[in-house]
Design an enzyme around this catalytic site. Structure first.
Site, short mmCIF file in Angstrom:
data_model
loop_
_atom_site.label_atom_id
_atom_site.label_comp_id
_atom_site.label_asym_id
_atom_site.label_seq_id
_atom_site.Cartn_x
_atom_site.Cartn_y
_atom_site.Cartn_z
N CYS A 195 54.72 69.26 -3.64
CA CYS A 195 53.94 69.26 -2.14
C CYS A 195 54.90 70.10 -1.05
O CYS A 195 55.76 71.26 -1.61
CB CYS A 195 53.96 67.89 -1.41
N CYS A 203 54.85 65.14 12.32
CA CYS A 203 54.31 66.93 12.41
C CYS A 203 54.77 68.14 11.72
O CYS A 203 53.62 68.66 12.07
CB CYS A 203 54.54 66.73 14.53
#
Length: 386
Positions: free
Chosen positions: A344, A197
């Protein structure tokens, strides 16, 4: 599947409890007997986050006598969009303690027990032993397999829920009476295949729907009413507003669970290829800043998704999403004449991409440990994190 009540009823209810639970007591299927069983029940919630919030709040309101909470994290501002058991004044506090205070405000009759530790193979059996039922709301596969295997070894039922973006799943696993989690998912997905999530996002109100279903299943198991989700997987699509159920059966060829294992290794949080590629090819955000300040010629590639790039980015980074590079479609966009630096959000996805592009011949490539999150917390604290 219909099952007998999980716990015996308590001896009695006080006058205050009768008043508090009167709307339960007038339901014939619950009544005094069912409410006494709830009072006598001990339920452990693994996690006090998006799913743990509604689970704990509704089970407290329902009158579950003892609620345990396994949680080692602290409340972050980004939690408040969905983790409704916490408030703005709780930011920086222990999630377990914040959840306990909210539960006590909802129902002072509940005995709240805190386990402020990271669940692992060393402590899980001891923690689970004192509870009748385990409700899991975690978002990583290693913990799910750990919870499942411990429940199998202890003969306890396990109410499982999962959420991602607009989709939710719920089931009940109880190896003594039906399938366990490994019958549904015998092996974990490849590392990096299913984002958490934190990486992919989740609609806040999705937690309420899925967590409420988990709490409902817990009440049904405790009181022995209705048909549980044991042997069925409920799949919820919030965008289409559809629910469907899929049958889950025990795998006749499944390996018996006889002990606990190293779940981080089993789930391969980072693939072996990525670990090997990152060995000797990982830099810190401080080293990246030094490279920038020294005017070194290199290409900084951000492998996150476009919506993440809009939230925050490292100056000078070019966005090329991970899937574009892993599929080979975007390899032609990478320079051949200068070093490549990948990043990232935290370093997991960039390590996977690093392995792929090294295999494609880009040997002079590195990735940034901690990603843009480390950049925002160490280098430029004016930038937001998410």
């Amino acid at each position: 599947m219909s099952l007998p009540p999980l716990v015996e009823p308590a001896a009695d209810l006080s006058i205050d409890e009768v008043r508090r639970y009167s709307r339960h007591l007038i339901i014939p299927d619950v009544g005094m007997d069912g409410q006494k069983r709830l009072k006598n029940a001990k339920v452990l919630a693994v996690g006090a986050g998006g799913l743990g919030s509604p689970v704990l709040m509704y089970l407290a309101a329902a009158g579950v006598g003892t609620l345990g909470i396994v949680e080692f994290d602290t409340v972050d501002e980004s939690n408040l969009q969905r983790q409704i058991i916490h408030g703005a004044s709780d930011v920086g506090r222990s999630k377990a303690q914040s959840a306990r205070d909210s539960i006590k405000e909802i129902n002072p009759f509940v005995d709240v027990r805190l386990h402020e530790t990271r669940l692992d193979s060393e402590n899980v059996l001891d923690i689970f032993a004192d509870y009748d039922l385990i409700v899991d709301g975690t978002d990583n596969f290693a913990t799910r397999y750990l919870v499942n295997d411990a429940c199998v070894l202890l003969g306890k039922p396990y109410v499982w829920g999962s959420i991602y973006r607009f989709d939710g799943q719920v089931s009940v696993f109880w190896n003594d009476h039906g399938p366990n989690y490994r019958d549904l998912y015998p092996v974990p997905p490849p590392p990096g295949m299913v984002p958490s999530c934190a990486e992919g996002g989740v609609l806040g109100v999705l937690c309420a729907t899925v967590g409420a279903i988990q709490a409902t299943e817990a009440v049904k198991l405790i009181t022995g009413i209705g048909e549980t989700l044991l042997g069925r997987l409920m799949v919820y699509d919030a965008l289409e507003m559809t629910f469907r159920t899929i049958k889950v059966r025990k795998d006749p060829e499944g390996e018996p669970i006889t002990g606990l294992i190293d779940y981080e290794t089993f789930c391969g949080v980072v693939s072996t290829e990525a670990q090997e590629a990152a060995a000797g090819a990982t830099i810190t955000v401080d080293e990246l800043k030094d490279m920038m300040d020294a005017g070194k010629d290199f290409e900084l590639i951000d492998v996150r998704e476009p919506n993440e790039y809009e939230i925050v980015s490292i100056p000078g980074a070019t966005l090329i999403p991970k899937d574009e590079l892993l599929s080979g479609r975007a390899l032609s966009q990478l320079p051949q004449d200068r070093p490549i630096v990948l990043h990232c959000k935290t370093g997991v996805r960039s390590a996977e991409v690093l392995a792929a592009i090294k295999n494609a011949g880009f040997k002079d490539a590195v990735h940034v440990q901690g990603g843009v999150t480390a950049w925002a917390t160490r280098i430029d604290k004016a930038l937001p994190t998410y």
